[in-house]
Structure formats: C-alpha cells, structure tokens
Design a protein around this motif. Structure first.
Motif, short mmCIF file in Angstrom:
data_model
loop_
_atom_site.label_atom_id
_atom_site.label_comp_id
_atom_site.label_asym_id
_atom_site.label_seq_id
_atom_site.Cartn_x
_atom_site.Cartn_y
_atom_site.Cartn_z
N VAL A 115 0.81 -1.23 0.00
CA VAL A 115 0.00 0.00 0.00
C VAL A 115 0.84 1.28 0.00
N ILE A 116 1.75 1.40 0.94
CA ILE A 116 2.52 2.64 1.10
C ILE A 116 3.50 2.85 -0.05
N ALA A 117 4.25 1.82 -0.39
CA ALA A 117 5.26 1.94 -1.45
C ALA A 117 5.23 0.71 -2.36
N PRO A 118 4.12 0.53 -3.10
CA PRO A 118 4.03 -0.62 -4.01
C PRO A 118 5.04 -0.54 -5.14
N ASP A 119 5.64 0.64 -5.31
CA ASP A 119 6.66 0.84 -6.35
C ASP A 119 8.08 0.73 -5.79
N ALA A 120 8.21 0.18 -4.58
CA ALA A 120 9.53 0.06 -3.95
C ALA A 120 10.47 -0.76 -4.82
N ASP A 121 11.75 -0.41 -4.77
CA ASP A 121 12.76 -1.12 -5.55
C ASP A 121 12.98 -2.53 -5.01
N VAL A 122 12.85 -2.66 -3.70
CA VAL A 122 13.03 -3.96 -3.03
C VAL A 122 11.91 -4.16 -2.02
N LYS A 123 11.32 -5.36 -2.03
CA LYS A 123 10.29 -5.69 -1.06
C LYS A 123 10.67 -6.98 -0.33
N LEU A 124 10.71 -6.89 0.98
CA LEU A 124 11.00 -8.06 1.80
C LEU A 124 9.81 -8.33 2.70
N PHE A 125 9.52 -9.60 2.93
CA PHE A 125 8.49 -9.98 3.90
C PHE A 125 9.16 -10.91 4.91
N ILE A 126 9.29 -10.40 6.13
CA ILE A 126 9.97 -11.12 7.20
C ILE A 126 8.93 -11.81 8.07
N THR A 127 9.04 -13.12 8.19
CA THR A 127 8.05 -13.86 8.97
C THR A 127 8.73 -14.85 9.90
N LEU B 63 16.60 -18.61 12.34
CA LEU B 63 17.76 -17.80 11.97
C LEU B 63 18.16 -16.84 13.09
N GLY B 64 19.46 -16.69 13.28
CA GLY B 64 19.97 -15.66 14.16
C GLY B 64 19.99 -14.35 13.39
N ILE B 65 20.29 -13.24 14.05
CA ILE B 65 20.26 -11.94 13.40
C ILE B 65 21.26 -11.85 12.25
N GLU B 66 22.44 -12.41 12.44
CA GLU B 66 23.45 -12.33 11.37
C GLU B 66 23.02 -13.15 10.16
N GLU B 67 22.43 -14.31 10.41
CA GLU B 67 21.94 -15.15 9.31
C GLU B 67 20.79 -14.46 8.58
N ALA B 68 19.90 -13.85 9.34
CA ALA B 68 18.77 -13.15 8.73
C ALA B 68 19.25 -11.95 7.93
N PHE B 69 20.24 -11.24 8.46
CA PHE B 69 20.79 -10.07 7.77
C PHE B 69 21.44 -10.50 6.45
N ALA B 70 22.18 -11.60 6.48
CA ALA B 70 22.83 -12.11 5.27
C ALA B 70 21.78 -12.50 4.23
N ALA B 71 20.70 -13.14 4.69
CA ALA B 71 19.62 -13.53 3.77
C ALA B 71 18.96 -12.31 3.16
N ALA B 72 18.79 -11.25 3.97
CA ALA B 72 18.18 -10.03 3.48
C ALA B 72 19.05 -9.35 2.44
N LEU B 73 20.36 -9.28 2.70
CA LEU B 73 21.28 -8.66 1.73
C LEU B 73 21.29 -9.44 0.43
N GLU B 74 21.20 -10.75 0.53
CA GLU B 74 21.15 -11.59 -0.67
C GLU B 74 19.88 -11.31 -1.48
N ALA B 75 18.76 -11.16 -0.78
CA ALA B 75 17.50 -10.87 -1.45
C ALA B 75 17.53 -9.49 -2.10
N ILE B 76 18.12 -8.52 -1.40
CA ILE B 76 18.21 -7.17 -1.96
C ILE B 76 19.08 -7.15 -3.21
N ALA B 77 20.18 -7.88 -3.18
CA ALA B 77 21.06 -7.96 -4.35
C ALA B 77 20.31 -8.60 -5.53
N ALA B 78 19.53 -9.64 -5.24
CA ALA B 78 18.77 -10.31 -6.29
C ALA B 78 17.72 -9.38 -6.88
N ALA B 79 17.07 -8.60 -6.01
CA ALA B 79 16.04 -7.68 -6.47
C ALA B 79 16.64 -6.58 -7.35
#
Length: 207
Positions: free
Chosen positions: A117-129, A188-204
C-alpha cells in the motif's frame, strides 16, 4: 532506493530494517511506531481504540510522543493493532509514510503494508516472517530483560490475536506483496537473517 519491509510483530523485521538502513546509509522509518503513538494517544485522551472516532482523533498526537519508551511495551502494541483496523486512521497516516518513502535518495520503511500500500513501487520488497512460537520466545526474552512481568503464554496468545486482526482487516491487511522476497527467521539468528536479506536485496536489484 526504496526498501519496503513487512511482516508480523516480533518477526525480526525491526532489527533487520535498522541494520539494512545503516548498511545502505538510508533513513529508516518504523511505521508501526506511528500506530503505537495513535494507540497511546487514544488512552491519553480517555478514548476507546475500537472506536473509529476516538482512533481518528488520536492521529493528531504530538511528535514528541514518538520518543516515549511506553510505545514499545506489549500493551501499547495491542492498542496499535486495534486502532490500525480503522480505515480512516490508515488513510490519515498514509501521506506521512508516503512522503518519507519518496524522499530524495530513498529510504527503508518497515511495517505491515509498505510493499502493498505505502510503497508498491519500492525497488526492493522483503516480507519477514516467523512462527508464533519463535516470535513469542523472542518477545518473552525481551520482556524479561526489561523486567516486565508477563508470561510466555500471554505473549503467544496476544501475538496470535494481533496476527488475526492484522491479516483479517479489510483495509490494507498484512500480507506479502506478490513480488516480495519472503524470509522466515524462525530458525535464523540476526546475522543469518541479515545475510539472507542482503542476498534478497542484491537479487532484487539485478532483476
């Protein structure tokens, strides 16, 4: 670059959002804090969070309320979830969030409807669950560190109720955008989650 990060309470999205914002040197907005401020202001006004009128009146909260530690407690979080179901409240806060997202240079925003809703045009979208059980354990540990007296069972029940409200509301329900990268942090620990997020951002960014 606009990075939209959504997910349920205690999934780790807040911690990740701050880390990501610092990594890319981008301003960060915890949009949930706006709704927590509304929830808190309703109580200060002597109102009812389930009343659309009382909730809308609380949108005019003073800016310094955002700095109050009480916004971080479980009770205020529950109030925010109840107040956020009102379409008029979400509409009133939309422009504030949208302006933050569209500022020069980009931004990182975390919440429940950023990518949809707020930024449907965002360059990167992550959903953390994460599972309710793992989220409850994290929040319980956090409450213990703050010397807040609350049981694990109470926290788990509250998270389940909030999830039901957030995913079931008609206006801007909590859900992953179709083009969001979903990261489950249950194991996931915080470092593992952060690494996964950076990987997703790079892919996006490559897509």
């Amino acid at each position: 670059m606009i990075i939209a990060i959504d997910g349920p309470t205690a999934s780790g999205k807040g911690t990740l959002s701050k880390r990501i914002a610092a990594h890319f040197d981008l301003p960060h907005l915890d949009t949930g804090l706006l709704y927590r401020a509304v929830g808190r202001q309703i109580i200060l006004n002597g109102g009812d969070p389930d009343s659309p009128e009382d909730a809308l009146a609380a949108v005019a909260f003073p800016d310094d309320l955002l700095d109050e530690p009480v916004l971080r407690n479980e009770a205020t979080g529950s109030l925010a979830s109840r107040a956020s179901v009102h379409p008029a409240v979400r509409k009133a806060l939309f422009d504030r969030q949208r302006a933050f997202a569209k500022q020069d240079g980009g931004a990182v925003l975390d919440g429940r409807d950023i990518g949809t809703v707020i930024a449907p045009d965002a360059d990167v979208k992550l959903f953390i669950t994460a599972s309710v059980a793992s989220r409850a354990q994290r929040r319980f540990k956090e409450m213990q560190e703050r010397n807040v007296s609350i049981s694990l069972a109470e926290i788990e029940a509250d998270l389940a109720r909030r999830d039901a409200r957030d995913t079931g509301r008609k206006d801007a329900p909590l859900l992953a955008a179709n083009d969001a990268y979903v990261i489950d942090t249950s194991e996931l620990g915080i470092e593992e989650a952060f690494a996964a997020a950076l990987e997703a951002i790079a892919a996006a960014q490559k897509s």
